[in-house]
Design an enzyme around this catalytic site. Structure first.
Site, short mmCIF file in Angstrom:
data_model
loop_
_atom_site.label_atom_id
_atom_site.label_comp_id
_atom_site.label_asym_id
_atom_site.label_seq_id
_atom_site.Cartn_x
_atom_site.Cartn_y
_atom_site.Cartn_z
N SER A 107 -9.62 1.75 3.12
CA SER A 107 -8.76 2.50 2.24
C SER A 107 -7.73 1.66 1.49
O SER A 107 -7.14 2.14 0.53
CB SER A 107 -8.02 3.58 3.05
OG SER A 107 -7.17 2.98 4.01
N SER A 149 -9.57 -0.70 7.31
CA SER A 149 -9.09 -0.55 5.93
C SER A 149 -8.44 -1.77 5.32
O SER A 149 -8.15 -1.79 4.12
CB SER A 149 -8.11 0.62 5.85
OG SER A 149 -8.85 1.81 5.76
N LYS A 192 0.85 -1.21 0.00
CA LYS A 192 0.00 0.00 0.00
C LYS A 192 0.88 1.25 0.00
O LYS A 192 1.92 1.28 0.66
CB LYS A 192 -0.89 -0.04 1.25
CG LYS A 192 -1.91 1.09 1.35
CD LYS A 192 -2.79 0.86 2.59
CE LYS A 192 -3.84 1.94 2.77
NZ LYS A 192 -4.68 1.70 3.97
N1 GLN Z 1 -13.00 4.01 6.85
C1 GLN Z 1 -12.24 4.37 7.99
C2 GLN Z 1 -11.81 5.81 7.93
O1 GLN Z 1 -12.06 6.42 6.94
C3 GLN Z 1 -11.08 3.44 8.18
C4 GLN Z 1 -9.87 3.84 7.47
C5 GLN Z 1 -8.66 3.02 7.78
O2 GLN Z 1 -8.75 1.96 8.40
N2 GLN Z 1 -7.53 3.53 7.35
O3 GLN Z 1 -11.24 6.32 8.85
#
Ligand code: GLN
Length: 490
Positions: free
Chosen positions: A155, A179, A80
């Site tokens: 994400s 994410s 990532k």
């Molecule tokens: N959807 C969550 C957020 O926007 C989780 C994001 C993540 O785990 N990086 O914060």
């Protein structure tokens, strides 16, 4: 078996036995990238093929002379784009870091490289890992390989999509509030968020430092266990890194699920959950029961408070962590400005996208004097209560089972207009981050449109072995029944 259908562990075994080679594995993955990437857009940066072939040759030599023996040696893997890798840009899918090259490599990535993994490139993500769809990326969205009209989740959507499309044999993601697990669910792959502190955060661009963990997205449970075994372990460069001795996650897989006590929180199956998702997840629970687990429902306290508590803490930490992107130390700087303040303002307004700006503003408000006690400190107290609720649950259960998300992957372009609704979609994943717990998501079915549904298992801190054993037993039963698993790509 054709290379494209192999798991990471199977591929490495094939390479080590001489049945195939690192070069052939690379050929296979580059072919898949050239066939799919235009449509899927899983990657932000791909390593140049010549460099990859050179690296493949070096790895092959080490395998041949016996200096590389590990279960992932020779396997092409993606990372990532919020993890630093010297020699490649690290953008966090943000304009503000578009041209940022780190001089060092994240510890988790370095460990993969030392284990003989071939790093293919950096995958697309929601900007600074803020989002659930990969649509907040400054470089355009990633599409879901199972149905390109839908998002891959986020994400870590680029990593999940790359695995699902066969554009890599495994990937690293990061999970601050789901994410890794939510995109795994949406793309029909397997993803694991480890206990907080298990994988070093050194070289991971911080979003919510007290919640962030790096973990694997992979074709099956065994691959997840193999990747986790390589990347976990104490790192003095990360002060929150733990001394764990139990980081061999592969040897426990066969120990089975019989006798494990699995709890299902009633609140996870109430209003807001898509019926088809609920049905698929409960069917997985009953199959685990038929494999010998004891399954029962219980009341998990404070479930309703998890999302507001998470967004208060995550945004507060993000606003502080993202202060460093100011046009001086890193990345983008606005072209025209008058004086220092104007430069900061323009750089940050132009460099960050709307979702990141919203969170910085919210987080700064939460931390401002007068509101700090009312919001931030209160959220920390709620976090402690959530942790206690899990302690109570784990005094009676080995595992907690639930969905990963209230729905299957939404259509592209339908989520960002209502951020609050998107935040509420994190209800099943954020509790594990708030309590520091490990969680795994693996495929358990599809909805009427053919979109994957994932089942999530959570365990107490340091109990990844239980998670993996149960997930493996379930996965094996699915394979035996001839059902599709994450290793079986369409
Ligand atoms: N959807 C969550 C957020 O926007 C989780 C994001 C993540 O785990 N990086 O914060």
């Amino acid at each position: 078996m054709e290379i494209k259908d192999m798991t990471a562990v199977g591929l490495s075994a094939g390479i080590r036995s001489g049945e195939t080679s690192v070069r052939e594995a690379l050929d296979c993955v580059l072919k898949s990238i050239s066939e799919n990437e235009d449509r899927i857009h899983a990657y932000v940066t791909l390593e140049e093929p010549e460099k990859l072939y050179k690296e493949a040759e070096i790895i092959q030599k080490k395998i041949d002379d016996g200096s590389l023996k590990g279960p992932l040696s020779g396997v092409p893997i993606a990372v990532k784009d919020n993890m630093c890798l010297a020699g490649m840009p690290t953008t966090c899918s943000s304009k503000i870091l578009e041209n940022f090259h780190s001089t060092y490599t994240a510890e988790a990535v370095r460990r993969l490289k030392d284990a003989g993994v071939l790093i293919l490139g950096k995958t697309n993500m929601d900007e600074f890992a803020m989002g659930s769809t990969t649509e907040t990326s400054a470089f355009g969205p990633t599409r879901n390989p199972r149905n390109p009209d839908h998002v891959p989740g986020g994400s870590s959507g680029g990593s999940a999509a790359a695995v699902a499309a066969g554009e890599c044999f495994g990937a690293l993601g990061s999970d601050t509030g789901g994410s890794i697990r939510e995109p795994a669910s949406f793309c029909g792959v397997t993803g694991l968020k480890p206990t907080y502190g298990t994988v070093s955060r050194y070289g991971l661009v911080a979003y919510g430092s007290s919640l962030d963990q790096i973990g694997p997205l992979a074709r099956d449970v065994t691959d997840c266990a193999a990747i986790l075994s390589v990347i976990s372990g104490h790192d003095p460069k990360d002060s929150t890194s733990l001394e764990r001795k139990d980081t061999d996650f592969l040897s426990c897989l066969n120990e089975g699920i019989r006798g494990m006590k699995i709890g299902i929180p009633k609140a996870y199956f109430g209003a807001g959950l898509d019926q088809e998702v609920g049905d698929a997840v409960l069917k997985a629970a009953s199959e685990m029961k038929s494999l010998g687990a004891e399954v029962s429902e219980f009341d998990l306290d404070y479930t309703d408070y998890a999302v507001p508590c998470y967004y208060t803490i995550a945004d507060a930490e993000a606003s502080s962590n993202l202060e460093r992107f100011d046009g001086i130390k890193y990345g983008y700087r606005a072209k025209d400005y008058e004086g220092l303040h104007d430069m900061y303002k323009k750089t940050r307004s132009q460099g960050f996208g709307p979702e990141v700006r919203r969170r910085i503003m919210l987080g700064s408000f939460i931390l401002s004097s007068g509101y700090y006690d009312a919001y931030y400190l209160k959220a920390l107290r709620v976090k402690a209560l959530i942790r206690k609720a899990f302690d109570k649950a784990f005094s009676g259960f080995d595992l907690i089972l639930g969905p990963a998300a209230p729905n299957t992957a939404p259509l592209l372009g339908t989520s960002l207009s209502d951020p609050l609704k998107m935040y509420l979609g994190d209800i099943y994943t954020v509790p594990a981050n708030l309590a520091g717990l490990p969680g795994i998501v693996l495929p358990c079915g599809t909805d009427a449109k053919g979109l994957p549904v994932g089942v999530q298992l959570m365990a107490d801190c340091f109990s990844e072995n239980k998670l993996l054993r149960a997930a493996y037993a379930y996965e094996e039963s699915q394979k035996a029944a001839g059902r599709k698993c994450s290793g079986c790509r369409e």
